[in-house]
Design a protein around this motif. Structure first.
Motif, PDB file in Angstrom:
ATOM      1  N   ILE A 184       0.914  -1.044  -0.060  1.00 40.49           N
ATOM      2  CA  ILE A 184      -0.017   0.004   0.099  1.00 40.49           C
ATOM      3  C   ILE A 184       0.927   1.447  -0.011  1.00 40.49           C
ATOM      4  CG2 ILE A 184      -1.613   1.462   1.321  1.00 40.49           C
ATOM      5  CD1 ILE A 184      -3.039  -0.977   0.260  1.00 40.49           C
ATOM      6  N   GLU A 185       1.939   1.184   1.047  1.00 44.09           N
ATOM      7  CA  GLU A 185       2.770   2.244   0.702  1.00 44.09           C
ATOM      8  C   GLU A 185       3.673   2.567  -0.486  1.00 44.09           C
ATOM      9  OE1 GLU A 185       2.840  -0.195   3.093  1.00 44.09           O
ATOM     10  OE2 GLU A 185       2.496   0.723   4.836  1.00 44.09           O
ATOM     11  N   GLN A 186       4.007   1.740  -1.109  1.00 45.23           N
ATOM     12  CA  GLN A 186       4.741   1.793  -2.443  1.00 45.23           C
ATOM     13  C   GLN A 186       3.726   2.476  -3.476  1.00 45.23           C
ATOM     14  OE1 GLN A 186       6.190  -2.135  -2.827  1.00 45.23           O
ATOM     15  NE2 GLN A 186       8.140  -1.533  -2.791  1.00 45.23           N
ATOM     16  N   ARG A 187       2.238   1.869  -3.460  1.00 48.00           N
ATOM     17  CA  ARG A 187       1.254   2.404  -4.272  1.00 48.00           C
ATOM     18  C   ARG A 187       0.902   3.804  -4.177  1.00 48.00           C
ATOM     19  NH1 ARG A 187      -2.914  -2.434  -3.655  1.00 48.00           N
ATOM     20  NH2 ARG A 187      -3.944  -1.473  -5.503  1.00 48.00           N
ATOM     21  N   LEU A 188       0.959   4.049  -2.747  1.00 47.46           N
ATOM     22  CA  LEU A 188       0.613   5.503  -2.710  1.00 47.46           C
ATOM     23  C   LEU A 188       1.889   6.639  -2.936  1.00 47.46           C
ATOM     24  CD1 LEU A 188      -0.967   7.676  -1.192  1.00 47.46           C
ATOM     25  CD2 LEU A 188      -0.033   7.161   0.930  1.00 47.46           C
ATOM     26  N   LEU A 189       3.165   6.131  -2.725  1.00 48.96           N
ATOM     27  CA  LEU A 189       4.291   6.752  -2.902  1.00 48.96           C
ATOM     28  C   LEU A 189       4.346   6.748  -4.540  1.00 48.96           C
ATOM     29  CD1 LEU A 189       7.154   5.481  -0.787  1.00 48.96           C
ATOM     30  CD2 LEU A 189       6.264   7.724  -0.883  1.00 48.96           C
ATOM     31  N   MET A 190       3.943   5.737  -5.357  1.00 44.90           N
ATOM     32  CA  MET A 190       3.955   6.047  -6.722  1.00 44.90           C
ATOM     33  C   MET A 190       3.095   6.957  -7.343  1.00 44.90           C
ATOM     34  SD  MET A 190       3.369   2.615  -9.362  1.00 44.90           S
ATOM     35  CE  MET A 190       1.933   2.401  -8.555  1.00 44.90           C
TER      36      MET A 190
ATOM     37  N   ARG B  82      -3.221   1.259 -13.507  1.00 44.73           N
ATOM     38  CA  ARG B  82      -4.387   0.601 -12.623  1.00 44.73           C
ATOM     39  C   ARG B  82      -4.101   0.882 -11.089  1.00 44.73           C
ATOM     40  NH1 ARG B  82      -3.325  -4.636 -12.991  1.00 44.73           N
ATOM     41  NH2 ARG B  82      -3.663  -4.612 -15.219  1.00 44.73           N
ATOM     42  N   ASN B  83      -3.089   1.000 -10.434  1.00 40.22           N
ATOM     43  CA  ASN B  83      -2.607   1.257  -9.058  1.00 40.22           C
ATOM     44  C   ASN B  83      -2.952   2.459  -8.878  1.00 40.22           C
ATOM     45  OD1 ASN B  83      -1.899  -1.279  -7.797  1.00 40.22           O
ATOM     46  ND2 ASN B  83      -0.011  -1.135  -9.185  1.00 40.22           N
ATOM     47  N   ILE B  84      -2.435   3.464  -9.627  1.00 40.32           N
ATOM     48  CA  ILE B  84      -2.556   5.156  -9.373  1.00 40.32           C
ATOM     49  C   ILE B  84      -4.025   5.336  -9.543  1.00 40.32           C
ATOM     50  CG2 ILE B  84      -2.300   7.238 -10.503  1.00 40.32           C
ATOM     51  CD1 ILE B  84       0.709   6.442 -11.255  1.00 40.32           C
ATOM     52  N   PHE B  85      -4.852   4.784 -10.458  1.00 40.01           N
ATOM     53  CA  PHE B  85      -6.253   5.124 -10.562  1.00 40.01           C
ATOM     54  C   PHE B  85      -6.892   4.430  -9.196  1.00 40.01           C
ATOM     55  CE2 PHE B  85      -7.641   5.684 -15.387  1.00 40.01           C
ATOM     56  CZ  PHE B  85      -6.537   6.552 -15.299  1.00 40.01           C
TER      57      PHE B  85
ATOM     58  N   LEU C 274       1.812   9.412  -5.624  1.00 39.66           N
ATOM     59  CA  LEU C 274       2.327  10.995  -5.030  1.00 39.66           C
ATOM     60  C   LEU C 274       3.305  11.553  -5.943  1.00 39.66           C
ATOM     61  CD1 LEU C 274       2.071  10.442  -1.339  1.00 39.66           C
ATOM     62  CD2 LEU C 274       0.706  11.942  -2.636  1.00 39.66           C
ATOM     63  N   GLU C 275       4.189  10.595  -6.369  1.00 41.49           N
ATOM     64  CA  GLU C 275       5.420  10.760  -7.428  1.00 41.49           C
ATOM     65  C   GLU C 275       4.949  11.234  -8.888  1.00 41.49           C
ATOM     66  OE1 GLU C 275       8.854   8.452  -9.635  1.00 41.49           O
ATOM     67  OE2 GLU C 275       8.278   7.727  -7.883  1.00 41.49           O
ATOM     68  N   TYR C 276       3.642  10.490  -9.232  1.00 41.89           N
ATOM     69  CA  TYR C 276       3.121  10.923 -10.417  1.00 41.89           C
ATOM     70  C   TYR C 276       2.502  12.249 -10.317  1.00 41.89           C
ATOM     71  CZ  TYR C 276      -0.527  10.850 -14.121  1.00 41.89           C
ATOM     72  OH  TYR C 276      -1.155  11.104 -15.194  1.00 41.89           O
ATOM     73  N   TRP C 277       1.792  12.377  -9.184  1.00 43.70           N
ATOM     74  CA  TRP C 277       1.069  13.867  -9.174  1.00 43.70           C
ATOM     75  C   TRP C 277       2.150  14.955  -8.882  1.00 43.70           C
ATOM     76  CZ3 TRP C 277      -2.524  12.413  -4.463  1.00 43.70           C
ATOM     77  CH2 TRP C 277      -3.582  11.731  -4.956  1.00 43.70           C
ATOM     78  N   LYS C 278       3.406  14.845  -8.345  1.00 46.06           N
ATOM     79  CA  LYS C 278       4.465  15.765  -7.994  1.00 46.06           C
ATOM     80  C   LYS C 278       5.142  16.170  -9.167  1.00 46.06           C
ATOM     81  CE  LYS C 278       7.682  17.447  -4.701  1.00 46.06           C
ATOM     82  NZ  LYS C 278       8.529  17.100  -3.673  1.00 46.06           N
TER      83      LYS C 278
END
Length: 139
Positions: free
Chosen positions: A48-54, A81-84, A56-60
Protein backbone atom coordinates in the motif's frame (compact mmCIF):
# COMPACT_ATOMS: atom_id res chain seq x y z
CA UNK A 1 10.85 1.50 3.39
CA UNK A 2 9.92 4.84 4.93
CA UNK A 3 12.91 4.60 7.31
CA UNK A 4 15.21 6.09 4.64
CA UNK A 5 13.86 9.58 5.29
CA UNK A 6 15.80 11.35 8.05
CA UNK A 7 13.00 13.50 9.40
CA UNK A 8 9.59 14.93 8.58
CA UNK A 9 11.04 17.95 6.78
CA UNK A 10 12.98 15.74 4.39
CA UNK A 11 9.89 13.56 3.86
CA UNK A 12 7.80 16.65 3.09
CA UNK A 13 10.34 18.10 0.66
CA UNK A 14 10.75 14.83 -1.26
CA UNK A 15 7.18 13.48 -1.21
CA UNK A 16 5.17 16.70 -1.13
CA UNK A 17 2.88 15.97 1.84
CA UNK A 18 3.37 15.75 5.58
CA UNK A 19 4.15 12.36 7.11
CA UNK A 20 0.98 12.52 9.24
CA UNK A 21 -1.15 13.03 6.11
CA UNK A 22 0.68 10.19 4.38
CA UNK A 23 -0.09 7.81 7.25
CA UNK A 24 -3.77 8.86 7.22
CA UNK A 25 -3.87 8.05 3.50
CA UNK A 26 -2.23 4.67 4.13
CA UNK A 27 -4.83 3.93 6.82
CA UNK A 28 -7.70 4.73 4.41
CA UNK A 29 -6.15 2.65 1.63
CA UNK A 30 -5.62 -0.32 3.96
CA UNK A 31 -9.30 -0.23 4.96
CA UNK A 32 -10.31 -0.19 1.30
CA UNK A 33 -7.88 -3.02 0.52
CA UNK A 34 -9.36 -5.12 3.35
CA UNK A 35 -12.84 -4.71 1.83
CA UNK A 36 -11.49 -5.53 -1.61
CA UNK A 37 -9.68 -8.62 -0.29
CA UNK A 38 -12.99 -10.12 0.85
CA UNK A 39 -14.08 -10.25 -2.78
CA UNK A 40 -10.91 -12.06 -3.78
CA UNK A 41 -8.49 -11.70 -6.64
CA UNK A 42 -4.81 -11.78 -7.30
CA UNK A 43 -2.60 -10.07 -4.70
CA UNK A 44 -0.80 -6.91 -5.76
CA UNK A 45 2.98 -6.96 -6.16
CA UNK A 46 3.34 -3.58 -4.42
CA UNK A 47 2.54 -2.70 -0.84
CA UNK A 48 0.00 0.00 0.00
CA UNK A 49 2.82 2.40 0.89
CA UNK A 50 4.57 1.79 -2.43
CA UNK A 51 1.33 2.32 -4.35
CA UNK A 52 0.71 5.59 -2.52
CA UNK A 53 4.30 6.77 -3.05
CA UNK A 54 3.97 5.92 -6.73
CA UNK A 55 0.77 8.00 -6.98
CA UNK A 56 2.29 10.93 -5.11
CA UNK A 57 5.32 10.78 -7.38
CA UNK A 58 3.02 10.90 -10.40
CA UNK A 59 1.16 13.90 -8.98
CA UNK A 60 4.28 15.81 -7.96
CA UNK A 61 6.65 15.15 -10.84
CA UNK A 62 4.11 14.35 -13.56
CA UNK A 63 6.35 11.62 -14.97
CA UNK A 64 4.98 9.22 -17.53
CA UNK A 65 3.45 5.94 -16.40
CA UNK A 66 6.23 4.02 -18.15
CA UNK A 67 8.99 5.83 -16.24
CA UNK A 68 7.27 5.31 -12.89
CA UNK A 69 6.51 1.67 -13.73
CA UNK A 70 10.18 1.06 -14.52
CA UNK A 71 11.19 2.46 -11.11
CA UNK A 72 8.80 0.07 -9.33
CA UNK A 73 9.56 -2.87 -11.63
CA UNK A 74 5.97 -3.34 -12.85
CA UNK A 75 4.24 -2.96 -16.21
CA UNK A 76 2.89 0.45 -17.18
CA UNK A 77 -0.64 -1.00 -17.25
CA UNK A 78 -0.24 -2.09 -13.61
CA UNK A 79 1.10 1.37 -12.81
CA UNK A 80 -1.99 3.00 -14.35
CA UNK A 81 -4.30 0.59 -12.52
CA UNK A 82 -2.60 1.20 -9.16
CA UNK A 83 -2.60 4.99 -9.51
CA UNK A 84 -6.27 5.02 -10.55
CA UNK A 85 -7.16 2.79 -7.59
CA UNK A 86 -5.38 5.06 -5.10
CA UNK A 87 -6.92 8.20 -6.62
CA UNK A 88 -10.46 6.80 -6.66
CA UNK A 89 -10.18 5.39 -3.15
CA UNK A 90 -8.97 8.69 -1.70
CA UNK A 91 -11.62 10.68 -3.60
CA UNK A 92 -14.39 8.50 -2.18
CA UNK A 93 -13.20 9.12 1.37
CA UNK A 94 -14.60 12.18 3.14
CA UNK A 95 -11.19 13.27 4.49
CA UNK A 96 -9.80 13.98 1.02
CA UNK A 97 -12.97 14.96 -0.83
CA UNK A 98 -13.52 18.55 -1.90
CA UNK A 99 -17.22 19.44 -1.97
CA UNK A 100 -18.85 20.43 -5.24
CA UNK A 101 -18.96 23.93 -6.69
CA UNK A 102 -22.55 24.58 -5.55
CA UNK A 103 -21.79 23.80 -1.91
CA UNK A 104 -18.68 25.99 -1.96
CA UNK A 105 -20.62 28.90 -3.47
CA UNK A 106 -23.54 28.56 -1.03
CA UNK A 107 -21.37 28.78 2.09
CA UNK A 108 -20.09 32.20 2.92
CA UNK A 109 -16.41 32.66 3.60
CA UNK A 110 -15.89 32.90 7.36
CA UNK A 111 -12.78 33.74 9.38
CA UNK A 112 -11.05 34.80 6.16
CA UNK A 113 -10.85 31.20 4.95
CA UNK A 114 -10.51 30.89 1.22
CA UNK A 115 -10.30 27.88 -1.06
CA UNK A 116 -8.48 28.32 -4.35
CA UNK A 117 -8.05 25.58 -6.90
CA UNK A 118 -5.70 26.00 -9.85
CA UNK A 119 -7.12 23.86 -12.63
CA UNK A 120 -5.27 25.35 -15.58
CA UNK A 121 -3.77 22.94 -18.04
CA UNK A 122 -0.55 23.66 -19.86
CA UNK A 123 0.13 21.79 -23.09
CA UNK A 124 3.25 19.65 -23.06
CA UNK A 125 5.89 20.80 -25.50
CA UNK A 126 6.96 17.91 -27.65
CA UNK A 127 9.81 17.74 -30.15
CA UNK A 128 8.53 17.79 -33.71
CA UNK A 129 9.35 14.68 -35.74
CA UNK A 130 10.81 16.74 -38.60
CA UNK A 131 13.28 18.32 -36.15
CA UNK A 132 14.41 14.88 -34.94
CA UNK A 133 15.03 13.78 -38.53
CA UNK A 134 17.06 16.93 -39.24
CA UNK A 135 19.23 16.47 -36.16
CA UNK A 136 19.93 12.80 -36.84
CA UNK A 137 20.66 13.51 -40.54
CA UNK A 138 23.21 16.18 -39.66
CA UNK A 139 25.27 13.80 -37.51
Amino acid sequence: MLDKYKDENEFYSLIGIKYKTFMKMVEILKEAKAKQKQIGGRPNKLSIEQRLLMTLEYWKEYSTYRIIAKKYNISHVSCIRNIFWVENTLIKNSHFHIPGKKILLEHKVTNNNLLAIDATEIPIERIKKSWIILVSASK
